[in-house]
Scaffold this active site. Structure first.
Site, short mmCIF file in Angstrom:
data_model
loop_
_atom_site.label_atom_id
_atom_site.label_comp_id
_atom_site.label_asym_id
_atom_site.label_seq_id
_atom_site.Cartn_x
_atom_site.Cartn_y
_atom_site.Cartn_z
N ASN A 9 7.70 -19.50 -34.71
CA ASN A 9 6.40 -19.69 -35.34
C ASN A 9 5.57 -18.42 -35.35
O ASN A 9 4.74 -18.23 -36.24
CB ASN A 9 5.64 -20.81 -34.61
CG ASN A 9 6.22 -22.18 -34.89
OD1 ASN A 9 6.12 -22.68 -36.01
ND2 ASN A 9 6.84 -22.78 -33.89
N ASN A 11 7.05 -15.03 -34.29
CA ASN A 11 7.88 -13.86 -34.59
C ASN A 11 9.24 -14.27 -35.13
O ASN A 11 9.75 -15.36 -34.82
CB ASN A 11 8.09 -13.01 -33.33
CG ASN A 11 6.82 -12.35 -32.86
OD1 ASN A 11 6.13 -11.69 -33.63
ND2 ASN A 11 6.50 -12.51 -31.58
N ASP A 109 16.23 -23.43 -31.83
CA ASP A 109 16.16 -22.37 -30.82
C ASP A 109 16.53 -22.88 -29.44
O ASP A 109 17.16 -22.16 -28.65
CB ASP A 109 14.77 -21.73 -30.81
CG ASP A 109 13.65 -22.75 -30.58
OD1 ASP A 109 13.86 -23.95 -30.85
OD2 ASP A 109 12.56 -22.33 -30.15
N ASP A 129 11.76 -20.93 -22.22
CA ASP A 129 11.53 -20.02 -23.34
C ASP A 129 10.03 -19.86 -23.54
O ASP A 129 9.32 -20.80 -23.92
CB ASP A 129 12.18 -20.59 -24.61
CG ASP A 129 12.17 -19.59 -25.76
OD1 ASP A 129 11.42 -18.61 -25.70
OD2 ASP A 129 12.93 -19.80 -26.73
N THR A 184 -16.05 -11.66 -17.16
CA THR A 184 -15.54 -12.78 -17.96
C THR A 184 -14.12 -12.52 -18.47
O THR A 184 -13.27 -13.41 -18.44
CB THR A 184 -16.48 -13.06 -19.14
OG1 THR A 184 -17.78 -13.38 -18.63
CG2 THR A 184 -15.97 -14.23 -19.98
#
EC number: 2.7.1.33
Length: 262
Positions: A9, A11, A109, A129, A184
């Site tokens: 999604n 790379n 995958d 993964d 922050t």
């Protein structure tokens, strides 16, 4: 040469094998708006930079979790390389029994990773993964895909925090020096990095307990783009194999080539 392509999604990871030797691997951004010609020209630039030629590519294999890109990439391979790519899906021989309620629901995958993981490390085995989503996969001692878990990836959580809050900034995904932070940006980094490490180890711990009937889990393998950041301090992960998916594609290609030649 064999060209292997894993479409995620975020790379697209590509590699070129000469036999069992990986010559080169690349990572490019997944862009659903690119045309087949744009991908073809990009691939040509990459090949030219490394003095590679399309005519030397004998076959292509693709796994994808982005269905909308498959027509584009299929057209790219056919037009620019001149081959019909082998696409991971129903009818492709993986050599692995999928013990899922509906095997078609398992991402390509995840299957490719499982095939490579079992081939390289044996079972029982856990694979994590670290991609757009974090997927946890369990493989039995006999090489069956048992299932797993899915969590949103660290980048998704970081972007959601930025998008859904009024004052919190977008931050670089790096490990801060400590958990008790004094600004922050570092505080967000601590929550994301250390929080995700805790998430990962807790799920792995539960999976190890559920896999006890299979025997001792000796190998817990991490792969994916954020593996180095999140897996390096894990209590359980003992291997980082960032090229696992490419290895799996090569293995599945060989199994299908050998079976078709019988």
């Amino acid at each position: 040469m064999l060209l292997v392509i894993d479409v995620g999604n975020t790379n697209i990871v590509l590699g070129v094998y000469d036999g069992d030797r990986l010559l080169y691997d690349w990572r490019i951004a997944t862009d659903k708006d690119k045309t087949s010609d744009e991908y073809g020209l990009l691939l040509k630039q990459i090949f030219s930079y490394h003095n590679l030629c399309f005519k030397d590519v004998e076959d292509v294999i693709i796994s994808s979790v982005v269905p909308t890109l498959m027509y584009t990439l299929d057209a790219t391979i056919k037009r620019y390389i001149g081959h019909d790519p082998l696409i991971i899906g129903p009818g492709v021989k993986t050599g692995m029994n999928i013990k899922y309620d509906n095997p078609k629901e398992v991402g390509a995958d995840r299957i490719v990773n499982a095939v490579a993981g079992y081939e390289k490390y044996g079972g029982p085995l856990i694979i994590v993964d670290f991609g757009t989503a974090i997927t946890f996969c369990a493989i039995s001692k006999n090489g069956d895909y048992l299932g797993g878990a899915i969590a949103p990836g660290i980048k998704i959580s970081s972007e959601a925090l930025f998008m859904r809050t009024a004052k919190l900034p977008k931050v670089e995904l790096v490990e801060p020096e400590r958990v008790i932070c004094k600004n922050t940006v570092s505080s967000i980094q601590a929550g994301l990095v250390y929080g995700y490490r805790g998430l990962v180890d807790y799920i792995i711990e539960k999976m190890i307990n559920e896999l006890k009937p299979e025997g001792k889990v000796k190998n817990i393998v991490a792969t994916g783009g954020f593996a180095s950041l999140l897996a390096s301090e894990s209590k359980y992960i003992n291997r980082i194999d960032k090229l696992l998916t490419l290895e799996g594609l090569k293995i599945i290609y060989k199994r299908n080539k050998n079976s078709s030649s019988l």
